[in-house]
Design a protein around this motif. Sequence first.
Motif, PDB file in Angstrom:
ATOM      1  N   GLU A 101       0.853  -1.188   0.000  1.00  6.14           N
ATOM      2  CA  GLU A 101       0.000   0.000   0.000  1.00  6.14           C
ATOM      3  C   GLU A 101       0.891   1.242   0.000  1.00  6.14           C
ATOM      4  O   GLU A 101       1.999   1.224   0.552  1.00  6.14           O
ATOM      5  CB  GLU A 101      -0.940  -0.007   1.203  1.00  6.14           C
ATOM      6  CG  GLU A 101      -1.966  -1.119   1.124  1.00  6.14           C
ATOM      7  CD  GLU A 101      -3.028  -1.028   2.203  1.00  6.14           C
ATOM      8  OE1 GLU A 101      -4.217  -0.981   1.853  1.00  6.14           O
ATOM      9  OE2 GLU A 101      -2.664  -1.014   3.397  1.00  6.14           O
ATOM     10  N   PRO A 174       3.354   1.706   8.087  1.00  4.37           N
ATOM     11  CA  PRO A 174       3.279   0.411   7.401  1.00  4.37           C
ATOM     12  C   PRO A 174       3.638  -0.748   8.329  1.00  4.37           C
ATOM     13  O   PRO A 174       4.654  -0.702   9.027  1.00  4.37           O
ATOM     14  CB  PRO A 174       4.322   0.540   6.281  1.00  4.37           C
ATOM     15  CG  PRO A 174       4.642   1.999   6.184  1.00  4.37           C
ATOM     16  CD  PRO A 174       4.454   2.538   7.574  1.00  4.37           C
ATOM     17  N   ASN A 270       6.659  -0.981   0.386  1.00  6.46           N
ATOM     18  CA  ASN A 270       5.741   0.143   0.162  1.00  6.46           C
ATOM     19  C   ASN A 270       6.390   1.155  -0.771  1.00  6.46           C
ATOM     20  O   ASN A 270       7.579   1.432  -0.656  1.00  6.46           O
ATOM     21  CB  ASN A 270       5.370   0.832   1.475  1.00  6.46           C
ATOM     22  CG  ASN A 270       4.712  -0.092   2.464  1.00  6.46           C
ATOM     23  OD1 ASN A 270       5.384  -0.696   3.290  1.00  6.46           O
ATOM     24  ND2 ASN A 270       3.401  -0.227   2.374  1.00  6.46           N
TER      25      ASN A 270
END
Length: 290
Positions: A101, A174, A270
């Motif tokens: 993400e 994250p 990420n």
Amino acid sequence: MKLVTFDDGLVGRLDGDTVIELDVPSTRVFFERDGQVAETGRTYPLADVRLRAPIVPKKFFHTAGNFREHHEDLVRVDWSHPVNKGIVFFQNVDAIIGHDEPIVYPANLTREMDYELELAVVIGKPGKFFTAEQAAEHIGGYLVFNDITARDIQRKEMESGVFSFSKAIDTFCPIGPYIVTADEIDDPHDLDMELRVNGDVRQKSNTSRMSVSIPQLVAYHSPQTYSAGDIITTGTIAGVAASTEDPFANYLKPGDVVEAEIEHLGVLRNRVVSWQDAYGTPEPPAEQWV
């Protein structure tokens, strides 16, 4: 067991390249039920699912300064404040994102986005006011955490002796790619750690270099009261961008891909993206009140 949250919030365990769905609404409930959950009978190829943050805890406890090498690294470049062991604060759980993400770069808020690789501990059993000798029975598992930090904001915060905002901005938390249950990790104090940006190694160490052990940390935080599924971080290692000779050449920027890896716990990857690319609109101005 490797626990994952995937697609629209389904929970499963990994068996090689297959996700076996579990009959439980969340990984937090998995720990609340002491792992006593059934399988649904449904399986999915890992390549066909989208991994999400493996857990959203009720409480997220930060520990700073647990690796002496991080403090010494910052002293070497005359960082504005010491980062000694014993610094404790809460993380914003709404800032949590999962594997693959995007980390959104808020250019109107910070120009000094940094990375911090950390081992995080997942609480498996509720409790409070217990000893380090009792801590093991409260540890449910471990995961990788990348403590994204706005250093320019952090310096201002540290003038008052505390910091939180600089690490709690949306998408700055994250975690993942999964939770590895405690029974699968023989010694959490002997795990290699490495963080890479665009393939270049920036941080490299081992959990053996912690100043305070994981049982001591878990016991230390316990007066704040644990719920099953809570997270405790254990501090970062040397090599953050702020400690380099040219920090602005190493701070994160849109387009960078960050890979945070801990032995046996997987690789958390990420990409940093601009506000415009993330949301399709110009970034709003930041309100500056400090």
